[in-house]
Design a protein around this motif. Sequence first.
Motif, PDB file in Angstrom:
ATOM      1  N   GLY A   1       0.828  -1.202   0.000  1.00  0.00           N
ATOM      2  CA  GLY A   1       0.000   0.000   0.000  1.00  0.00           C
ATOM      3  C   GLY A   1       0.855   1.241   0.000  1.00  0.00           C
ATOM      4  O   GLY A   1       2.083   1.193   0.135  1.00  0.00           O
ATOM      5  N   ARG A   2       0.166   2.363  -0.135  1.00  0.00           N
ATOM      6  CA  ARG A   2       0.885   3.630  -0.099  1.00  0.00           C
ATOM      7  C   ARG A   2      -0.007   4.690   0.525  1.00  0.00           C
ATOM      8  O   ARG A   2      -1.242   4.629   0.482  1.00  0.00           O
ATOM      9  CB  ARG A   2       1.276   4.057  -1.512  1.00  0.00           C
ATOM     10  CG  ARG A   2       0.083   4.443  -2.392  1.00  0.00           C
ATOM     11  CD  ARG A   2       0.280   5.819  -3.001  1.00  0.00           C
ATOM     12  NE  ARG A   2      -0.946   6.281  -3.640  1.00  0.00           N
ATOM     13  CZ  ARG A   2      -0.993   6.813  -4.846  1.00  0.00           C
ATOM     14  NH1 ARG A   2       0.107   6.959  -5.556  1.00  0.00           N
ATOM     15  NH2 ARG A   2      -2.133   7.234  -5.336  1.00  0.00           N
ATOM     16  N   HIS A   3       0.662   5.664   1.144  1.00  0.00           N
ATOM     17  CA  HIS A   3      -0.021   6.846   1.657  1.00  0.00           C
ATOM     18  C   HIS A   3       0.892   8.034   1.444  1.00  0.00           C
ATOM     19  O   HIS A   3       2.038   8.052   1.925  1.00  0.00           O
ATOM     20  CB  HIS A   3      -0.368   6.693   3.140  1.00  0.00           C
ATOM     21  CG  HIS A   3      -1.045   7.908   3.720  1.00  0.00           C
ATOM     22  ND1 HIS A   3      -2.316   8.273   3.358  1.00  0.00           N
ATOM     23  CD2 HIS A   3      -0.609   8.833   4.618  1.00  0.00           C
ATOM     24  CE1 HIS A   3      -2.655   9.361   4.015  1.00  0.00           C
ATOM     25  NE2 HIS A   3      -1.628   9.732   4.773  1.00  0.00           N
ATOM     26  N   GLN A   4       0.347   9.000   0.712  1.00  0.00           N
ATOM     27  CA  GLN A   4       1.140  10.164   0.318  1.00  0.00           C
ATOM     28  C   GLN A   4       2.402   9.694  -0.418  1.00  0.00           C
ATOM     29  O   GLN A   4       2.307   9.030  -1.434  1.00  0.00           O
ATOM     30  CB  GLN A   4       1.438  11.032   1.540  1.00  0.00           C
ATOM     31  CG  GLN A   4       0.171  11.630   2.153  1.00  0.00           C
ATOM     32  CD  GLN A   4       0.434  12.502   3.345  1.00  0.00           C
ATOM     33  OE1 GLN A   4       1.577  12.609   3.827  1.00  0.00           O
ATOM     34  NE2 GLN A   4      -0.597  13.159   3.862  1.00  0.00           N
ATOM     35  N   GLN A   5       3.583   9.973   0.098  1.00  0.00           N
ATOM     36  CA  GLN A   5       4.819   9.630  -0.600  1.00  0.00           C
ATOM     37  C   GLN A   5       5.557   8.478   0.068  1.00  0.00           C
ATOM     38  O   GLN A   5       6.777   8.374  -0.056  1.00  0.00           O
ATOM     39  CB  GLN A   5       5.732  10.871  -0.665  1.00  0.00           C
ATOM     40  CG  GLN A   5       5.131  12.028  -1.428  1.00  0.00           C
ATOM     41  CD  GLN A   5       4.783  11.642  -2.860  1.00  0.00           C
ATOM     42  OE1 GLN A   5       5.569  10.962  -3.531  1.00  0.00           O
ATOM     43  NE2 GLN A   5       3.618  12.079  -3.332  1.00  0.00           N
ATOM     44  N   GLN A   6       4.831   7.586   0.768  1.00  0.00           N
ATOM     45  CA  GLN A   6       5.464   6.480   1.473  1.00  0.00           C
ATOM     46  C   GLN A   6       4.864   5.158   0.998  1.00  0.00           C
ATOM     47  O   GLN A   6       3.647   5.034   0.807  1.00  0.00           O
ATOM     48  CB  GLN A   6       5.273   6.637   2.990  1.00  0.00           C
ATOM     49  CG  GLN A   6       6.269   5.870   3.820  1.00  0.00           C
ATOM     50  CD  GLN A   6       7.681   6.440   3.761  1.00  0.00           C
ATOM     51  OE1 GLN A   6       7.854   7.561   3.310  1.00  0.00           O
ATOM     52  NE2 GLN A   6       8.666   5.695   4.215  1.00  0.00           N
ATOM     53  N   PHE A   7       5.735   4.178   0.806  1.00  0.00           N
ATOM     54  CA  PHE A   7       5.332   2.837   0.402  1.00  0.00           C
ATOM     55  C   PHE A   7       5.350   1.923   1.626  1.00  0.00           C
ATOM     56  O   PHE A   7       6.273   1.978   2.446  1.00  0.00           O
ATOM     57  CB  PHE A   7       6.298   2.297  -0.659  1.00  0.00           C
ATOM     58  CG  PHE A   7       6.074   0.853  -1.006  1.00  0.00           C
ATOM     59  CD1 PHE A   7       5.112   0.474  -1.926  1.00  0.00           C
ATOM     60  CD2 PHE A   7       6.823  -0.146  -0.387  1.00  0.00           C
ATOM     61  CE1 PHE A   7       4.922  -0.860  -2.244  1.00  0.00           C
ATOM     62  CE2 PHE A   7       6.635  -1.477  -0.693  1.00  0.00           C
ATOM     63  CZ  PHE A   7       5.674  -1.831  -1.622  1.00  0.00           C
TER      64      PHE A   7
END
Length: 730
Positions: free
Chosen positions: A136-142
């Motif tokens: 998954g991802r949120h904003q600029q983080q994997f």
Amino acid sequence: MGRLIARLNAGLRVKIVIIASLLLTLPWFGYRFVLEIEKLLRQGQEQTLIGTARAIATALNERPALFSQQASFLPSVQHGRDLYVYDLPGSITIDGHLTDWPEDLDAKMHYYGRQYVRFSQRPYQQGQTDFYLITGRHQQQFYAAMKVKDQHTVLRRSNSHQVDRNDHLILALTTPQGEFQRYLIALEEGGQTSAWIITDELDEPNLFSPTNLMTAQWQPRQDGYSLEISMPLSLLGQRLSVSVYDVNHDTHRDVETIIGTANANTASDLGTVLLPSPEIERIVKGMGHSSSRIWVLDRHQRVLAQSGDIQHSDGVWATSVRYDEEDHGLGSWLDQHLLRPLYSTFLLSEPVPFQDKPANPALITGVNVDQALQGRGYAHWRASTDGKAMILSAAYPIWLNDKVMGAVVAEESTQGVQTLKNRALEQLFNVLLAIIIIAAVILFLFASSLSGRIRRLRDQAEQSIDAQGRIREAIIASSSKDEVGDLSRSLAGMVNRLGQYNHYLENLSSRLSHELRTPVAVVRSSLDNLSMSGLNHDEQRYIERAQEGIRRLGTILSSMTEATRIEQSLQGADMEEFTFNELISGCMQGYQFAFTERDFQVQVPERPVNITGAPDFLAQLLDKLVANAVEFSQPGSQIDVTLSQIGKFATVTVSNQGPLLPDDMADQLLHSMVSVRSQAHQDKPHLGLGLYIARLIVDYHAGEITIRNRHDCLGVTVTVTLPLSRTASP
């Protein structure tokens, strides 16, 4: 039918009640009509939803930059090998507990077992070592979460220089620049891990170099361990694989089993990784289709973007008509406690809460998706996943260079249409039930009154003649103008003539000589009796028609003299400066009480708008405009009255929903004797003087009045522009 009822051995009241029972067919016809309207609403919803999908697909057509990074050009996709990165609602705390992932984590995780074994020292036994994975991802983080099944966890020794002689993971990926990189995550005591980058350069003295670009934490489980990984999204390109290296012997520490999503040795063997496109999601949300659940899919049916919630996608536009307003009267109590439960039991099916979640949130399937990916727009109805609601799903293809690159799927539920249908049926049945009851009571009372009059007439007729046929007493003629009254007067005249004839017969012997001597007297007496007869029905009908013509003529003359009186009054009217806001607000309060069936929306500025004029005539101007708007609108519709100040002028607009103006008729309506009312509105004479009087008042105040169809083609707007007073500030 009439002969059958006439032969029925029953009283007049029973026969009228039987005939009135035909009114009971009205609810059935009303029910069928509402069902047909529901079909039309669903057809309209289907066409609208297809149009929504087509509009979004059109916005995405011929835009290769939206799909170049999404692995959409691959001829095929292998699920499990090619990974899908879910869009997470929030950031993840890397602690190995997996508690802050979405609730449907287990449903989204992909299983890796025998099919994904890359190496095994001994024949692989099912369930020996396997794992579940989600990315998954949120904003600029994997982020990645794993549940690894491992009967014996071997950790890296403290301060050991060996990082691959224990249980560990290898992440192989390509960067956005296309470089091939591999990372090793070693499990250590206390849930800690260490991350290392694997270097394949021959001149590099160390194969493993520590890195802080990747963080991970693990926690023991009953049958293995769980692991969470985080790294910057900028490190990840279009390819990725995750491999679990299992070590089970604490002494020789050899790798016994390798299970991975793909071969991690070369970049070409890695699986692709699909990231939901934020650019596509911004385009979808920017188009404002929040009333539908929207999916944008690539050519492999994988979700690139999602917007909207099916729970709020009922397919019904917002309306000012509210069906759930509480009323504490007797009618409301009967509706809530008696009628509505009765309707729900036998006629209506109330919408219930439902759930509709795809089996795989990353992969949307269906016949409409298949048709769209073949280049054809398609819509179909399906049941929700729990079977409690019907879902309308429409799909439309996305084109790139004459090839289908994906599809837009729009979905709505039918909860709104079903609710509107139920409310319409409830109101229809309530009105029809009231009409049937009132009509039955009135007909029963009328039948009782009619049968009572007929019985009284029968009794008088029986009592007027004795057993010997002599006239005993006269029948009292009724003064009623209906058929029973005519029958009463006819019987009274007949009995009167029979009485005279009987009297003549009784006195025939004594009068015979007199009658023979004076025959002329007998003829004169007959002519006198004939001249005393009353008016017949046709003569009375002609008089009534003449009276109706006089009444209409009086109304026409009154309307004609009103315009003349206005013209004369304007010549001597006194001009004064006043606040236009207060005049409009006061008048609108009166209109809201006078026309309760209309929804008036009034907008006046808080800042005073001062003009110079005759308040009484301007109030009469508003009367004409509002009355005209009310007459050409339906009950329950909205009438907007707006006052605004533009420069040195005050502008008043009155807008109603209703029939549109015919072409080239807008300016002619301001003249005298011009009207566009249809025959349905001709319940009283209209000379088209209302807007003419309004124009006279506006001209006297040096203003302008225009009539135009609304921009949304739902009605007509009348605009009046008046100059401000000289002391008013622009």
